[in-house]
Design a protein around this motif. Structure first.
Motif, PDB file in Angstrom:
ATOM      1  N   ASP A   1    -154.362-157.022 -20.161  1.00 31.98           N
ATOM      2  CA  ASP A   1    -153.755-157.306 -18.864  1.00 31.98           C
ATOM      3  C   ASP A   1    -153.383-156.034 -18.115  1.00 31.98           C
ATOM      4  O   ASP A   1    -153.121-156.083 -16.917  1.00 31.98           O
ATOM      5  CB  ASP A   1    -152.501-158.176 -19.038  1.00 31.98           C
ATOM      6  CG  ASP A   1    -152.840-159.557 -19.570  1.00 31.98           C
ATOM      7  OD1 ASP A   1    -154.002-159.983 -19.376  1.00 31.98           O
ATOM      8  OD2 ASP A   1    -151.967-160.194 -20.187  1.00 31.98           O
ATOM      9  N   TYR A   2    -153.339-154.923 -18.815  1.00 32.25           N
ATOM     10  CA  TYR A   2    -152.939-153.659 -18.204  1.00 32.25           C
ATOM     11  C   TYR A   2    -154.186-152.816 -17.911  1.00 32.25           C
ATOM     12  O   TYR A   2    -155.049-152.624 -18.781  1.00 32.25           O
ATOM     13  CB  TYR A   2    -152.000-152.885 -19.127  1.00 32.25           C
ATOM     14  CG  TYR A   2    -150.730-153.640 -19.451  1.00 32.25           C
ATOM     15  CD1 TYR A   2    -149.659-153.646 -18.557  1.00 32.25           C
ATOM     16  CD2 TYR A   2    -150.609-154.349 -20.645  1.00 32.25           C
ATOM     17  CE1 TYR A   2    -148.499-154.344 -18.851  1.00 32.25           C
ATOM     18  CE2 TYR A   2    -149.452-155.044 -20.947  1.00 32.25           C
ATOM     19  CZ  TYR A   2    -148.398-155.035 -20.044  1.00 32.25           C
ATOM     20  OH  TYR A   2    -147.258-155.734 -20.334  1.00 32.25           O
ATOM     21  N   ALA A   3    -154.244-152.301 -16.691  1.00 29.83           N
ATOM     22  CA  ALA A   3    -155.411-151.519 -16.279  1.00 29.83           C
ATOM     23  C   ALA A   3    -155.552-150.247 -17.102  1.00 29.83           C
ATOM     24  O   ALA A   3    -156.666-149.847 -17.458  1.00 29.83           O
ATOM     25  CB  ALA A   3    -155.318-151.182 -14.785  1.00 29.83           C
ATOM     26  N   PHE A   4    -154.437-149.606 -17.444  1.00 26.49           N
ATOM     27  CA  PHE A   4    -154.540-148.349 -18.195  1.00 26.49           C
ATOM     28  C   PHE A   4    -155.078-148.588 -19.607  1.00 26.49           C
ATOM     29  O   PHE A   4    -155.771-147.731 -20.167  1.00 26.49           O
ATOM     30  CB  PHE A   4    -153.177-147.639 -18.234  1.00 26.49           C
ATOM     31  CG  PHE A   4    -152.192-148.192 -19.213  1.00 26.49           C
ATOM     32  CD1 PHE A   4    -152.090-147.669 -20.493  1.00 26.49           C
ATOM     33  CD2 PHE A   4    -151.362-149.258 -18.861  1.00 26.49           C
ATOM     34  CE1 PHE A   4    -151.178-148.174 -21.399  1.00 26.49           C
ATOM     35  CE2 PHE A   4    -150.440-149.752 -19.756  1.00 26.49           C
ATOM     36  CZ  PHE A   4    -150.349-149.228 -21.035  1.00 26.49           C
ATOM     37  N   MET A   5    -154.788-149.769 -20.188  1.00 25.82           N
ATOM     38  CA  MET A   5    -155.324-150.068 -21.509  1.00 25.82           C
ATOM     39  C   MET A   5    -156.809-150.417 -21.440  1.00 25.82           C
ATOM     40  O   MET A   5    -157.565-150.123 -22.363  1.00 25.82           O
ATOM     41  CB  MET A   5    -154.536-151.210 -22.153  1.00 25.82           C
ATOM     42  CG  MET A   5    -153.200-150.784 -22.721  1.00 25.82           C
ATOM     43  SD  MET A   5    -153.322-149.388 -23.876  1.00 25.82           S
ATOM     44  CE  MET A   5    -154.436-150.021 -25.105  1.00 25.82           C
ATOM     45  N   GLN A   6    -157.226-151.047 -20.368  1.00 31.75           N
ATOM     46  CA  GLN A   6    -158.655-151.292 -20.179  1.00 31.75           C
ATOM     47  C   GLN A   6    -159.417-149.971 -20.114  1.00 31.75           C
ATOM     48  O   GLN A   6    -160.470-149.821 -20.732  1.00 31.75           O
ATOM     49  CB  GLN A   6    -158.876-152.113 -18.902  1.00 31.75           C
ATOM     50  CG  GLN A   6    -158.278-153.506 -18.935  1.00 31.75           C
ATOM     51  CD  GLN A   6    -158.397-154.214 -17.598  1.00 31.75           C
ATOM     52  OE1 GLN A   6    -159.061-153.729 -16.678  1.00 31.75           O
ATOM     53  NE2 GLN A   6    -157.743-155.363 -17.469  1.00 31.75           N
ATOM     54  N   ARG A   7    -158.866-149.026 -19.355  1.00 36.62           N
ATOM     55  CA  ARG A   7    -159.512-147.714 -19.266  1.00 36.62           C
ATOM     56  C   ARG A   7    -159.480-147.000 -20.618  1.00 36.62           C
ATOM     57  O   ARG A   7    -160.461-146.373 -21.024  1.00 36.62           O
ATOM     58  CB  ARG A   7    -158.815-146.870 -18.197  1.00 36.62           C
ATOM     59  CG  ARG A   7    -158.942-147.410 -16.787  1.00 36.62           C
ATOM     60  CD  ARG A   7    -158.481-146.382 -15.768  1.00 36.62           C
ATOM     61  NE  ARG A   7    -157.052-146.100 -15.887  1.00 36.62           N
ATOM     62  CZ  ARG A   7    -156.112-146.734 -15.200  1.00 36.62           C
ATOM     63  NH1 ARG A   7    -156.442-147.708 -14.350  1.00 36.62           N
ATOM     64  NH2 ARG A   7    -154.835-146.413 -15.339  1.00 36.62           N
ATOM     65  N   ALA A   8    -158.358-147.107 -21.310  1.00 31.54           N
ATOM     66  CA  ALA A   8    -158.230-146.431 -22.598  1.00 31.54           C
ATOM     67  C   ALA A   8    -159.205-147.009 -23.629  1.00 31.54           C
ATOM     68  O   ALA A   8    -159.825-146.265 -24.403  1.00 31.54           O
ATOM     69  CB  ALA A   8    -156.798-146.548 -23.109  1.00 31.54           C
ATOM     70  N   LEU A   9    -159.362-148.331 -23.654  1.00 28.96           N
ATOM     71  CA  LEU A   9    -160.285-148.944 -24.614  1.00 28.96           C
ATOM     72  C   LEU A   9    -161.736-148.596 -24.302  1.00 28.96           C
ATOM     73  O   LEU A   9    -162.537-148.352 -25.215  1.00 28.96           O
ATOM     74  CB  LEU A   9    -160.091-150.468 -24.612  1.00 28.96           C
ATOM     75  CG  LEU A   9    -158.810-150.969 -25.286  1.00 28.96           C
ATOM     76  CD1 LEU A   9    -158.634-152.465 -25.048  1.00 28.96           C
ATOM     77  CD2 LEU A   9    -158.852-150.680 -26.785  1.00 28.96           C
TER      78      LEU A   9
ATOM     79  N   GLU B   1    -158.839-143.437 -13.503  1.00 36.10           N
ATOM     80  CA  GLU B   1    -160.173-143.946 -13.161  1.00 36.10           C
ATOM     81  C   GLU B   1    -161.179-142.812 -13.029  1.00 36.10           C
ATOM     82  O   GLU B   1    -162.342-142.955 -13.419  1.00 36.10           O
ATOM     83  CB  GLU B   1    -160.094-144.762 -11.869  1.00 36.10           C
ATOM     84  CG  GLU B   1    -159.307-146.060 -12.000  1.00 36.10           C
ATOM     85  CD  GLU B   1    -159.334-146.874 -10.720  1.00 36.10           C
ATOM     86  OE1 GLU B   1    -160.024-146.443  -9.765  1.00 36.10           O
ATOM     87  OE2 GLU B   1    -158.692-147.933 -10.673  1.00 36.10           O
ATOM     88  N   SER B   2    -160.755-141.697 -12.473  1.00 39.51           N
ATOM     89  CA  SER B   2    -161.673-140.552 -12.367  1.00 39.51           C
ATOM     90  C   SER B   2    -162.030-140.013 -13.745  1.00 39.51           C
ATOM     91  O   SER B   2    -163.166-139.584 -13.977  1.00 39.51           O
ATOM     92  CB  SER B   2    -161.027-139.452 -11.517  1.00 39.51           C
ATOM     93  OG  SER B   2    -159.811-139.002 -12.107  1.00 39.51           O
ATOM     94  N   ASP B   3    -161.072-140.041 -14.677  1.00 42.53           N
ATOM     95  CA  ASP B   3    -161.368-139.628 -16.052  1.00 42.53           C
ATOM     96  C   ASP B   3    -162.405-140.554 -16.681  1.00 42.53           C
ATOM     97  O   ASP B   3    -163.342-140.091 -17.361  1.00 42.53           O
ATOM     98  CB  ASP B   3    -160.096-139.634 -16.895  1.00 42.53           C
ATOM     99  CG  ASP B   3    -159.135-138.534 -16.499  1.00 42.53           C
ATOM    100  OD1 ASP B   3    -159.584-137.531 -15.926  1.00 42.53           O
ATOM    101  OD2 ASP B   3    -157.924-138.697 -16.753  1.00 42.53           O
ATOM    102  N   VAL B   4    -162.262-141.845 -16.466  1.00 43.15           N
ATOM    103  CA  VAL B   4    -163.205-142.803 -17.032  1.00 43.15           C
ATOM    104  C   VAL B   4    -164.602-142.590 -16.449  1.00 43.15           C
ATOM    105  O   VAL B   4    -165.611-142.652 -17.164  1.00 43.15           O
ATOM    106  CB  VAL B   4    -162.726-144.249 -16.784  1.00 43.15           C
ATOM    107  CG1 VAL B   4    -163.794-145.256 -17.196  1.00 43.15           C
ATOM    108  CG2 VAL B   4    -161.439-144.516 -17.556  1.00 43.15           C
ATOM    109  N   THR B   5    -164.675-142.327 -15.148  1.00 41.53           N
ATOM    110  CA  THR B   5    -165.971-142.066 -14.522  1.00 41.53           C
ATOM    111  C   THR B   5    -166.630-140.835 -15.135  1.00 41.53           C
ATOM    112  O   THR B   5    -167.824-140.849 -15.481  1.00 41.53           O
ATOM    113  CB  THR B   5    -165.798-141.865 -13.014  1.00 41.53           C
ATOM    114  OG1 THR B   5    -165.209-143.036 -12.443  1.00 41.53           O
ATOM    115  CG2 THR B   5    -167.140-141.604 -12.345  1.00 41.53           C
ATOM    116  N   ALA B   6    -165.863-139.773 -15.285  1.00 36.70           N
ATOM    117  CA  ALA B   6    -166.401-138.550 -15.888  1.00 36.70           C
ATOM    118  C   ALA B   6    -166.825-138.792 -17.332  1.00 36.70           C
ATOM    119  O   ALA B   6    -167.891-138.323 -17.771  1.00 36.70           O
ATOM    120  CB  ALA B   6    -165.358-137.440 -15.815  1.00 36.70           C
ATOM    121  N   ILE B   7    -166.014-139.533 -18.077  1.00 40.02           N
ATOM    122  CA  ILE B   7    -166.338-139.807 -19.481  1.00 40.02           C
ATOM    123  C   ILE B   7    -167.623-140.627 -19.580  1.00 40.02           C
ATOM    124  O   ILE B   7    -168.468-140.377 -20.457  1.00 40.02           O
ATOM    125  CB  ILE B   7    -165.162-140.536 -20.153  1.00 40.02           C
ATOM    126  CG1 ILE B   7    -163.981-139.577 -20.317  1.00 40.02           C
ATOM    127  CG2 ILE B   7    -165.562-141.103 -21.510  1.00 40.02           C
ATOM    128  CD1 ILE B   7    -162.711-140.246 -20.811  1.00 40.02           C
TER     129      ILE B   7
END
Length: 332
Positions: free
Chosen positions: A5-13, A129-135
């Motif tokens: 439910d949390y956006a930061f956990m979606q990005r982290a996973l 989100e920018s970190d996720v894009t780069a990753i």
């Protein structure tokens, strides 16, 4: 699940899954090359990139990628051309990178060592989100290289001289491996941290070697283990409020210990089975040879060799080539 439910956990996973794939995919080649600590050295150098990113107000991930790639290339150059003092040059590069990162981040506006902690040991809440894009972009590059050039990279990792004789561009492939390792370090630093990323590149491969009996099987097991421990460590970190990097590494080591404990008796049993099979084959061959000699002595049939018994229609004398004379030997 409330964790999603949390956006930061979606990005982290998502970042954890990508790290779990890329780190063992590169690490298997480093382990084959006996360069297991290369990721640790690149992590030290990448700290300068993180500090430079804060100082220039640029993306720390992309800046760390550029600096770590440059550091990886320098490592390869030192390995090629460095002689007796090459280890000193590498040590200066490693610790100079760490000191440079600390200094630059303190010189950045509003910077402090606290900003560096999330990059050193990983942090779930700071993955943007920018970190996720780069990753995602960097992980795609790593997967493309490690799978698309797996035969060439494996050949170079196993035996550089053999690879060079077969015509492979050994130095170019070595540079590509180093660059790919540098990219992997920056992919993993937001989840595991720069100081712990080397463990995720090496330990899943070591654990997979307890199961796999071929390179392809070891590669697949290592990726499965990597993804499992990164997801498990991320979820555990969320619910137990513990550092994600340390949790992931400890889970990886636990998997290695368990698999080693299970694989050791299996390996011994397999060795005993192979030894018993070999003993049976030798005894059967000896019994067949003794039977042939006994029958030949009794005049029942000539003592043929085992290969002739398998299908050769003529006795041993007919299969022995005629010896060449002195003139023939000289001409040959």
């Amino acid at each position: 699940m409330d964790i999603l439910d949390y956006a930061f956990m979606q990005r982290a996973l998502l970042a954890a899954v990508l790290v779990g794939i890329t780190a063992p995919a590169v690490g298997i080649y480093l382990v084959q090359r006996r360069q297991s600590l290369m990721g640790d050295g690149i992590g030290h150098v990448a700290m300068t990139g993180v500090g430079l990113g804060f100082l220039l107000s640029w993306s720390p991930v992309w800046m760390a990628t550029a600096v770590s790639v440059l550091g990886a290339v320098l490592m390869e150059l030192i390995r090629w051309y460095g002689r007796t003092r090459g280890d000193i040059a590498l040590a200066m590069l490693f610790y100079g990178g760490m000191a440079g990162g600390v200094m630059l981040i303190n010189l950045a506006p509003g910077g402090s060592n606290a900003n560096l902690t999330s990059y050193l040991f990983g942090s779930l809440s700071t993955v943007s989100e920018s970190d996720v894009t780069a990753i995602c972009v960097l992980a795609a590059f790593v997967v493309l290289v490690t799978l698309g050039l797996r035969r060439q990279l494996f050949a170079v990792s196993q035996d550089e001289e053999f690879a060079r004789v077969t015509g492979l561009p050994v130095r170019a492939l070595n540079l590509l491996t180093a660059v790919t390792a540098a990219v992997t370090v920056t992919v993993a630093m937001r989840v595991v941290g720069l100081l712990l990323v080397s463990a995720l590149m090496v330990v899943p491969v070591a654990a997979a070697q307890q199961l796999g009996r071929s390179f392809a099987a070891t590669f697949a097991f290592a990726v499965v283990i990597g993804v499992s421990v990164t997801i498990g460590g991320t979820v555990t970190s969320y619910y137990q409020d513990v550092p994600p990097g340390a949790t992931i590494v400890l889970l990886t080591i636990a998997v290695f210990v368990v698999l080693t404990a299970l694989a050791t008796p299996l390996a011994r049993r397999r060795a005993r089975r192979a030894e018993g099979w070999a003993k049976t084959v030798v005894e059967k061959a000896a019994d067949d040879a003794a039977e042939d000699v006994t029958e030949a002595a009794a005049g029942h049939r000539p003592a043929w060799t085992p290969s002739q018994r398998a299908g050769s229609p003529e006795p041993p004398e007919a299969t022995v080539p005629a010896m060449r004379g002195p003139a023939e030997g000289a001409n040959a």
